[in-house]
Design a protein around this motif. Structure first.
Motif, PDB file in Angstrom:
ATOM      1  N   GLN A   1       0.836  -1.202   0.000  1.00 20.25           N
ATOM      2  CA  GLN A   1       0.000   0.000   0.000  1.00 20.25           C
ATOM      3  C   GLN A   1       0.869   1.249   0.000  1.00 20.25           C
ATOM      4  N   ASN A   2       2.003   1.199  -0.680  1.00 22.04           N
ATOM      5  CA  ASN A   2       2.917   2.342  -0.655  1.00 22.04           C
ATOM      6  C   ASN A   2       3.260   2.867  -2.050  1.00 22.04           C
ATOM      7  N   ASP A   3       2.312   2.763  -2.971  1.00 22.62           N
ATOM      8  CA  ASP A   3       2.526   3.300  -4.316  1.00 22.62           C
ATOM      9  C   ASP A   3       2.660   4.817  -4.310  1.00 22.62           C
ATOM     10  N   TRP A   4       2.282   5.454  -3.242  1.00 22.57           N
ATOM     11  CA  TRP A   4       2.358   6.913  -3.103  1.00 22.57           C
ATOM     12  C   TRP A   4       3.784   7.404  -2.894  1.00 22.57           C
ATOM     13  N   PHE A   5       4.720   6.510  -2.557  1.00 16.77           N
ATOM     14  CA  PHE A   5       6.083   6.933  -2.243  1.00 16.77           C
ATOM     15  C   PHE A   5       6.828   7.390  -3.491  1.00 16.77           C
ATOM     16  N   ALA A   6       7.417   8.578  -3.401  1.00 17.53           N
ATOM     17  CA  ALA A   6       8.247   9.120  -4.491  1.00 17.53           C
ATOM     18  C   ALA A   6       9.400   9.871  -3.836  1.00 17.53           C
ATOM     19  N   ALA A   7      10.573   9.264  -3.815  1.00 18.23           N
ATOM     20  CA  ALA A   7      11.729   9.872  -3.155  1.00 18.23           C
ATOM     21  C   ALA A   7      12.110  11.184  -3.836  1.00 18.23           C
ATOM     22  N   SER A   8      12.434  12.177  -3.022  1.00 15.26           N
ATOM     23  CA  SER A   8      12.840  13.477  -3.558  1.00 15.26           C
ATOM     24  C   SER A   8      14.351  13.594  -3.680  1.00 15.26           C
ATOM     25  N   ARG A   9      15.094  12.728  -2.958  1.00 13.51           N
ATOM     26  CA  ARG A   9      16.552  12.793  -3.005  1.00 13.51           C
ATOM     27  C   ARG A   9      17.153  11.568  -2.310  1.00 13.51           C
ATOM     28  N   LEU A  10      18.447  11.385  -2.559  1.00 11.37           N
ATOM     29  CA  LEU A  10      19.251  10.382  -1.868  1.00 11.37           C
ATOM     30  C   LEU A  10      20.229  11.133  -0.985  1.00 11.37           C
ATOM     31  N   ILE A  11      20.169  10.897   0.323  1.00  8.68           N
ATOM     32  CA  ILE A  11      21.123  11.521   1.230  1.00  8.68           C
ATOM     33  C   ILE A  11      22.221  10.515   1.562  1.00  8.68           C
ATOM     34  N   PHE A  12      23.361  11.025   2.001  1.00  5.59           N
ATOM     35  CA  PHE A  12      24.547  10.208   2.279  1.00  5.59           C
ATOM     36  C   PHE A  12      24.934   9.376   1.055  1.00  5.59           C
ATOM     37  N   CYS A  13      24.944  10.053  -0.094  1.00  7.06           N
ATOM     38  CA  CYS A  13      25.247   9.357  -1.356  1.00  7.06           C
ATOM     39  C   CYS A  13      26.687   8.878  -1.422  1.00  7.06           C
TER      40      CYS A  13
END
Length: 115
Positions: free
Chosen positions: A80-92
């Motif tokens: 039930q997490n199709d709403w997730f859209a990452a805005s960035r990757l931290i600690f790349c």
């Protein structure tokens, strides 16, 4: 909503990153007991993960740098997490190359937002 490539998130998830969203502490309601583990973070802060004492599932994390915020793993909402859209990757800088992510995702060396 973000991805984190720090070494601790890699150990906690068994993958190359964690997928989390951030909410205020007042917006998160937990029913039942949790246990916690606190450790020093690479950033100099302390980081505490709260988990289910029965199955070990991580419920949320919190940094001493942002005590009023909670980092909730998206996996809690599996299916039930199709709403997730990452805005960035931290600690790349510690994110492993084998863990492929979208090439258009902004990448930040540390926290990126000052927390």
């Amino acid at each position: 909503m973000l991805l984190c490539g720090c070494n601790d998130c890699q150990r906690a998830t068994g993958a190359g990153h964690s997928s989390t969203f951030i909410v205020s502490a007042s917006a998160l309601e937990i029913s039942g007991n949790t246990k916690s583990f606190t450790r020093p973070a690479d950033s100099g802060a302390t980081f505490t993960r709260h988990f289910c004492p029965e199955c070990g599932t991580i419920i949320y994390g919190q940094s001493s740098r942002a005590g009023d915020l909670r980092l909730v793993p998206v996996g809690l909402f599996a299916g039930q997490n199709d709403w997730f859209a990452a805005s960035r990757l931290i600690f790349c800088e510690s994110h492993p190359a084998w863990d492929s992510l979208g090439e258009d995702l902004p990448q930040v060396a540390g926290y990126g937002d000052g927390t």
